[in-house]
Design a protein around this motif. Sequence first.
Motif, mmCIF file in Angstrom:
data_model
loop_
_atom_site.group_PDB
_atom_site.id
_atom_site.type_symbol
_atom_site.label_atom_id
_atom_site.label_comp_id
_atom_site.label_asym_id
_atom_site.label_seq_id
_atom_site.Cartn_x
_atom_site.Cartn_y
_atom_site.Cartn_z
ATOM 1 N N GLN A 1 6.003 9.602 -8.262
ATOM 2 C CA GLN A 1 6.466 9.378 -9.639
ATOM 3 C C GLN A 1 5.354 9.544 -10.665
ATOM 4 O OE1 GLN A 1 9.569 6.521 -10.469
ATOM 5 N NE2 GLN A 1 9.152 5.499 -8.524
ATOM 6 N N LYS A 2 4.130 9.816 -10.189
ATOM 7 C CA LYS A 2 2.962 9.973 -11.087
ATOM 8 C C LYS A 2 2.773 8.729 -11.972
ATOM 9 C CE LYS A 2 2.890 14.085 -9.356
ATOM 10 N NZ LYS A 2 2.301 14.104 -8.013
ATOM 11 N N LEU A 3 3.008 7.576 -11.387
ATOM 12 C CA LEU A 3 2.794 6.320 -12.114
ATOM 13 C C LEU A 3 1.509 5.676 -11.615
ATOM 14 C CD1 LEU A 3 6.428 4.869 -11.932
ATOM 15 C CD2 LEU A 3 5.321 5.891 -13.941
ATOM 16 N N ASP A 4 0.946 4.823 -12.443
ATOM 17 C CA ASP A 4 -0.275 4.140 -12.036
ATOM 18 C C ASP A 4 0.062 2.682 -11.710
ATOM 19 O OD1 ASP A 4 -2.692 3.024 -11.590
ATOM 20 O OD2 ASP A 4 -3.473 3.346 -13.624
ATOM 21 N N PRO A 5 0.146 2.355 -10.430
ATOM 22 C CA PRO A 5 0.544 0.994 -10.062
ATOM 23 C C PRO A 5 -0.431 -0.073 -10.575
ATOM 24 C CG PRO A 5 -0.170 2.238 -8.122
ATOM 25 C CD PRO A 5 -0.103 3.215 -9.253
ATOM 26 N N GLU A 6 -1.668 0.346 -10.844
ATOM 27 C CA GLU A 6 -2.658 -0.633 -11.311
ATOM 28 C C GLU A 6 -2.256 -1.215 -12.670
ATOM 29 O OE1 GLU A 6 -4.993 -1.456 -9.270
ATOM 30 O OE2 GLU A 6 -4.328 0.125 -7.889
ATOM 31 N N THR A 7 -1.498 -0.446 -13.443
ATOM 32 C CA THR A 7 -1.138 -0.904 -14.790
ATOM 33 C C THR A 7 0.231 -1.592 -14.813
ATOM 34 O OG1 THR A 7 -0.009 1.156 -15.316
ATOM 35 C CG2 THR A 7 -2.382 1.067 -15.777
ATOM 36 N N GLU B 1 0.838 -1.212 0.000
ATOM 37 C CA GLU B 1 0.000 0.000 0.000
ATOM 38 C C GLU B 1 0.871 1.261 0.000
ATOM 39 O OE1 GLU B 1 -3.425 1.725 2.858
ATOM 40 O OE2 GLU B 1 -3.100 -0.449 2.924
ATOM 41 N N LEU B 2 1.880 1.241 0.857
ATOM 42 C CA LEU B 2 2.789 2.385 0.954
ATOM 43 C C LEU B 2 3.552 2.590 -0.352
ATOM 44 C CD1 LEU B 2 4.366 4.488 2.858
ATOM 45 C CD2 LEU B 2 6.059 2.657 3.045
ATOM 46 N N TYR B 3 4.121 1.513 -0.864
ATOM 47 C CA TYR B 3 4.950 1.641 -2.074
ATOM 48 C C TYR B 3 4.104 2.057 -3.284
ATOM 49 C CZ TYR B 3 8.560 -0.762 0.679
ATOM 50 O OH TYR B 3 9.472 -1.110 1.640
ATOM 51 N N ASP B 4 2.907 1.484 -3.392
ATOM 52 C CA ASP B 4 2.017 1.871 -4.493
ATOM 53 C C ASP B 4 1.674 3.364 -4.409
ATOM 54 O OD1 ASP B 4 2.023 -0.659 -5.491
ATOM 55 O OD2 ASP B 4 -0.068 -1.142 -5.004
ATOM 56 N N LYS B 5 1.397 3.798 -3.196
ATOM 57 C CA LYS B 5 1.062 5.215 -2.985
ATOM 58 C C LYS B 5 2.231 6.106 -3.414
ATOM 59 C CE LYS B 5 -0.472 8.190 0.807
ATOM 60 N NZ LYS B 5 0.359 8.583 1.917
ATOM 61 N N GLN B 6 3.433 5.665 -3.070
ATOM 62 C CA GLN B 6 4.610 6.455 -3.452
ATOM 63 C C GLN B 6 4.777 6.492 -4.979
ATOM 64 O OE1 GLN B 6 7.831 4.775 -1.195
ATOM 65 N NE2 GLN B 6 7.253 5.831 0.687
ATOM 66 N N LEU B 7 4.464 5.377 -5.637
ATOM 67 C CA LEU B 7 4.551 5.387 -7.111
ATOM 68 C C LEU B 7 3.602 6.431 -7.685
ATOM 69 C CD1 LEU B 7 4.666 1.562 -7.967
ATOM 70 C CD2 LEU B 7 6.535 3.204 -8.174
ATOM 71 N N ARG B 8 2.392 6.457 -7.115
ATOM 72 C CA ARG B 8 1.396 7.428 -7.601
ATOM 73 C C ARG B 8 1.827 8.862 -7.283
ATOM 74 N NH1 ARG B 8 -2.429 3.431 -6.173
ATOM 75 N NH2 ARG B 8 -2.441 4.166 -4.029
ATOM 76 N N GLU B 9 2.150 9.109 -6.030
ATOM 77 C CA GLU B 9 2.357 10.496 -5.594
ATOM 78 C C GLU B 9 3.733 11.056 -5.969
ATOM 79 O OE1 GLU B 9 1.441 10.686 -1.428
ATOM 80 O OE2 GLU B 9 -0.695 10.232 -1.790
ATOM 81 N N GLU C 1 7.763 -4.684 -12.270
ATOM 82 C CA GLU C 1 7.870 -3.307 -12.789
ATOM 83 C C GLU C 1 7.787 -2.288 -11.647
ATOM 84 O OE1 GLU C 1 5.844 -3.886 -17.221
ATOM 85 O OE2 GLU C 1 4.585 -3.316 -15.521
ATOM 86 N N LYS C 2 6.910 -2.581 -10.693
ATOM 87 C CA LYS C 2 6.776 -1.654 -9.563
ATOM 88 C C LYS C 2 8.054 -1.634 -8.716
ATOM 89 C CE LYS C 2 2.641 -3.156 -7.996
ATOM 90 N NZ LYS C 2 1.355 -3.137 -7.271
ATOM 91 N N ILE C 3 8.631 -2.821 -8.526
ATOM 92 C CA ILE C 3 9.886 -2.898 -7.755
ATOM 93 C C ILE C 3 10.986 -2.119 -8.492
ATOM 94 C CG2 ILE C 3 11.731 -4.475 -7.003
ATOM 95 C CD1 ILE C 3 9.504 -6.579 -6.483
ATOM 96 N N ALA C 4 11.050 -2.282 -9.800
ATOM 97 C CA ALA C 4 12.095 -1.616 -10.589
ATOM 98 C C ALA C 4 11.914 -0.102 -10.579
ATOM 99 C CB ALA C 4 12.084 -2.148 -12.021
ATOM 100 N N ALA C 5 10.665 0.352 -10.701
ATOM 101 C CA ALA C 5 10.410 1.803 -10.698
ATOM 102 C C ALA C 5 10.747 2.406 -9.344
ATOM 103 C CB ALA C 5 8.952 2.075 -11.057
ATOM 104 N N THR C 6 10.374 1.683 -8.298
ATOM 105 C CA THR C 6 10.686 2.149 -6.943
ATOM 106 C C THR C 6 12.197 2.254 -6.769
ATOM 107 O OG1 THR C 6 8.677 1.156 -6.069
ATOM 108 C CG2 THR C 6 10.423 1.593 -4.481
ATOM 109 N N ARG C 7 12.878 1.267 -7.287
ATOM 110 C CA ARG C 7 14.341 1.246 -7.133
ATOM 111 C C ARG C 7 14.993 2.406 -7.877
ATOM 112 N NH1 ARG C 7 18.222 -3.875 -6.806
ATOM 113 N NH2 ARG C 7 20.194 -2.764 -6.674
ATOM 114 N N ARG C 8 14.546 2.646 -9.119
ATOM 115 C CA ARG C 8 15.132 3.764 -9.888
ATOM 116 C C ARG C 8 14.966 5.074 -9.127
ATOM 117 N NH1 ARG C 8 12.963 1.138 -14.341
ATOM 118 N NH2 ARG C 8 11.070 2.404 -14.269
ATOM 119 N N TYR C 9 13.748 5.271 -8.614
ATOM 120 C CA TYR C 9 13.444 6.517 -7.920
ATOM 121 C C TYR C 9 14.318 6.666 -6.669
ATOM 122 C CZ TYR C 9 10.889 10.095 -5.366
ATOM 123 O OH TYR C 9 10.559 11.229 -4.674
#
Lengths: 710, 132
Positions: free
Chosen positions: A644-650, A634-642, A655-663
Amino acid sequence: MGTIIKDYSYTPAKIKRGYSGKSLYINLSDLRIEQKEITEFMKEKFTGGKGFDLWYLWHAVTPETRWDSPENEIVMSVGPLGGITQYAGTGKTLLCSISPLTDIPIDSNVGGYFGPLLKFSGWDAFELQGKSEKEILIFIDGNNGRIQIEEAEEYPEDTHLLAEELTKKYAENEDDMVNVSVVCSGSGAKHSYLGMLNFSFYDPRRKVCRFKQAARGGLGTILHDKKVKALVVKYRGVKPNLNDAADISTINKVGVKYHKEVHDLDHKQNKMRQIGTANTVMIMSQYDLLPTRNFQTGGDPEAVKISPEVFINEWLTQGLHDGCWYGCTMSCAKCADHFLITTGPYAGQRVTVDGPEYECAAGLGANLGVFDPQAILEENFYCDTYGIDLISFATCTAFIMECYQRGQITREQMGGLDLRFGNSQAVLELMHQISRGEGFGRIAGLGIRKLKKIFVEEFGADPKLLQDIGMEVKGLEYSEYAHKESLAQQGGFAMATKGPQHDEAWLIFMDMVNKQIPTFEDKANALYYFPMFRTWFGLVGLCKLPWNDLVPADNYKTDSPAKVPEHVQNYVDLFNAVTGKHIDNEELILQSERVYQFQRVFSVRMGKGERKDDYPPYRSLGPVSREEYLSRQELYDKQLRELQKLDPETMDLDEKIAATRRYREDQYEQLMDAVYRRRGWTENGIPTPERLKAIGMDLPELLEVIEPKL
Amino acid sequence: MKVLTHKQELCTGCLDCELACSRAYFKTDDPNYSAIRIVENNRTYRARKCTQCGECINMCTANAIYRDRNGVVRIDKKKCVGCLGCVGFCTELVMFYADDLEVPFKCIACDICSKACPEGALEILVSRVKEN
């Protein structure tokens, strides 16, 4: 009794305004004993304690020196405030050496009576260089001005036996035992790079030797390599003004004010007098900061089994003084008395266990998946008596356990040890193997950096995964705080000069919980101020805990509660009252920065003090594995949205782990840039000549090291 | 155990007790060296002096405080290192110190002040109850 092979007489120097003005040098190779002058230059530039240690060490070694080179030294010094009795936490000794884990200077601080008694015996600092041919012990008699070196083959190895025997040997009677302090390691230091030093103090109520540890960085391993079994000091006659303070009245006033604060507030705040540093276990678990199963998560429902209440109610003796030096009313050195040992060479015996400190409950407990207070206390006992740094052991063993959990190493490769998380019996057996130098114990204590290499090269493990989950920087294992959600603390650990220990900065609450340092600049300012301020304790001989493990009742009303301004003023007042100088808050930070920058340059000189050396394993920054991501999805998904402006649903999980890591890796780079600027370093992490000049540290030997790196 | 008691209704605040104490132990008329302190509040006088409760015994950082055979809490001057922890921890604020002394001092129920009191307001009470 061993044969005395050297007998040296000296006239103990009288202490003036906090300094004896003399340091002791012993060369173990040729049994040379010399006295050196503490110069005004040293006092001005390095203040004392760690400053003196590093200055001597710098001149002892070359860039090629390694931990086991004869010229490597163990240097110790207690600092100008060390040994005053009127304030809490005034008996700290600082030690430095070139570490077997990091190959750069390590510093480690420790309580116990040795440092103050050494100073009252006439020595502001003590250098041990060279290597003895035979196993020896060194006895310093501070009342009679005598140093004896004695053959020590026949003494026991493990600390609780050795210190007791030596304390009895050198004390004239029961009352005299408090005047003897022993420094020694244990059998574990022989077969690992995790050897630590125990500093004893005799507890006249319990009639046992108690211990504090100079734990980090392998100092015990070095002492063993030098074939020194023990250092013993004896000084009878501790009194309130042996430091010849310029203004005893202020020291008394500030001291009584602080003692009263402890009396009135400790039971409402951290309960240091009841449980010591382990008071925070549940708070850490609730805030996701309790490192669990190799820092994979930050807490566990089972943590309640090792909560402060359990230790207070069932294990730790209450109501007796537990300070590791006179005058410490914070009294946090708790212990379990009459504890029954169930494994290893001391099975069936009842012992006094010093601890558990927070690091022990968190490291040997949660981080190994062990939620059993009895097992934690037994692990605590064996780490101490074997002379093993329990922080490095815990973090290292947690790493081994995760490698096993993830199929990177097999049970057979561990000599049959079933080191799965939670198996405290296997953990204890590993300790016994390290002590005996047998089986998997021969390599398990080499530290994570060396284990990664062995596991990859010999066991075929995945180097990338091991790099991500091996919680070490510069070769030193992390201390026991999960910190994935605090960028400032990620920097506090990985950019710490000696390696990831929280004594430089503990910013998690300021950063993550109270959100007081939101921008990179705010974090960089905190990563300037706190490491500098905290360095100061190690220059003067003080413990940090009385600074902020208790705060004045109105501290929250101040401009900067995290700094505890009233206590900072206490320290300024105490320094001036002892030395007769006139420093203020700014000069205090400047005293620290001189030594801080010196240590960074020293690390550069030894080959590890650049940007490349300040990167954490990814486990420090964010979720490495799918399970870790899912544990706080929940926390990590929220951070992706807020963020990085990414949509974790898609996105799928990887991919979510990789995006979180890049950020997060990018955030860390930006933090490094900001911190380096604030500390006056180049983008590559090298202190600039301009910065060194501004603080009066543009010494030719330092400029010579940094100039090729600019 | 022996403990000094004070009858407020008899006390006139003459401070002879403070003087007797500081003279006996420190040969001075300075009341800062007295182990009994008379505090005035609206013309009534309260005596601050040790109740011999003994809470300082276990907290002493040098194991220098003990209860003697008469139940009186005492400081072993040889063992005391002058940390003043007991001064800060005394809930009755009756452990005293002075900058020129190496150890703190307290009332040891010696009877000197009660003998000096012209009003008979001070008395050493001896009870059979032993604490700690």
